[in-house]
Design a protein around this motif. Structure first.
Motif, PDB file in Angstrom:
ATOM      1  N   PHE A  29      -1.340   6.708  11.128  1.00 21.66           N
ATOM      2  CA  PHE A  29      -1.241   6.542   9.678  1.00 21.66           C
ATOM      3  C   PHE A  29      -1.817   5.214   9.222  1.00 21.66           C
ATOM      4  CE2 PHE A  29       0.622   7.429   5.608  1.00 21.66           C
ATOM      5  CZ  PHE A  29       1.036   6.219   5.103  1.00 21.66           C
ATOM      6  N   SER A  30      -1.582   4.167   9.976  1.00 20.92           N
ATOM      7  CA  SER A  30      -1.992   2.830   9.537  1.00 20.92           C
ATOM      8  C   SER A  30      -3.498   2.674   9.419  1.00 20.92           C
ATOM      9  CB  SER A  30      -1.443   1.769  10.496  1.00 20.92           C
ATOM     10  OG  SER A  30      -1.993   1.937  11.781  1.00 20.92           O
ATOM     11  N   THR A  31      -4.258   3.574  10.011  1.00 21.90           N
ATOM     12  CA  THR A  31      -5.718   3.467   9.980  1.00 21.90           C
ATOM     13  C   THR A  31      -6.349   4.228   8.818  1.00 21.90           C
ATOM     14  OG1 THR A  31      -6.030   5.374  11.422  1.00 21.90           O
ATOM     15  CG2 THR A  31      -5.771   3.238  12.490  1.00 21.90           C
ATOM     16  N   TYR A  32      -5.535   4.941   8.052  1.00 22.98           N
ATOM     17  CA  TYR A  32      -6.061   5.772   6.984  1.00 22.98           C
ATOM     18  C   TYR A  32      -6.144   5.036   5.647  1.00 22.98           C
ATOM     19  CZ  TYR A  32      -5.794  10.160   9.598  1.00 22.98           C
ATOM     20  OH  TYR A  32      -6.003  11.176  10.498  1.00 22.98           O
ATOM     21  N   PHE A  33      -7.179   5.362   4.909  1.00 18.69           N
ATOM     22  CA  PHE A  33      -7.188   5.091   3.470  1.00 18.69           C
ATOM     23  C   PHE A  33      -6.340   6.177   2.807  1.00 18.69           C
ATOM     24  CE2 PHE A  33     -10.330   1.806   2.458  1.00 18.69           C
ATOM     25  CZ  PHE A  33     -10.944   1.637   3.693  1.00 18.69           C
ATOM     26  N   LEU A  34      -5.562   5.781   1.823  1.00 13.84           N
ATOM     27  CA  LEU A  34      -4.679   6.718   1.144  1.00 13.84           C
ATOM     28  C   LEU A  34      -4.907   6.655  -0.358  1.00 13.84           C
ATOM     29  CD1 LEU A  34      -1.589   5.617   3.189  1.00 13.84           C
ATOM     30  CD2 LEU A  34      -2.827   7.762   3.497  1.00 13.84           C
TER      31      LEU A  34
END
Length: 119
Positions: A29-34
């Motif tokens: 999750f921490s590597t995603y753009f949201l």
């Protein structure tokens, strides 16, 4: 495939606040753009806000004008959208979405949560 589940929508009076949440099922999750998007009946989907990995940068649609705040909690795999000073024109289905760099297109979407602002 990342699964995204939004929650927190509902009915609120103009001037009120809501906080939307979007929980993701991924270990990275921490590597995603949201991002958050919205779509009102009869209108095209529009960009609301986005946040980069590590919360290094955030962007907002022009209509937000300081009323909304996007944030993320990587420990909880959740992205939030705090919405204050809501207006009837904010009524829409709100969707969260994710993309993994270097992809520039959001390619994972939740099912949406309804936000209704009464006048």
């Amino acid at each position: 495939q990342v699964q995204l589940v939004e929650s927190g929508g509902g009915l609120v009076q103009a001037g009120g606040s809501l906080r939307l949440s979007c929980a993701a099922s991924t270990r990275t999750f921490s590597t995603y753009f949201l991002g958050w998007f919205r779509q009102a009946p009869g209108k095209e989907r529009e960009f609301v806000a986005s946040i980069s990995p590590r919360s290094d940068s955030t962007f907002y649609g022009d209509f937000v004008k300081g009323r909304f705040t996007i944030s993320r909690d990587d420990a909880e795999n959740t992205v939030y959208l705090q919405m204050d000073s809501l207006k009837p024109e904010d009524t829409a289905v709100y969707y969260c979405a994710s993309r993994m760099p270097p992809t520039t297109t959001y390619n994972n979407w939740g099912r949406g949560t309804q936000v209704t602002v009464s006048s």
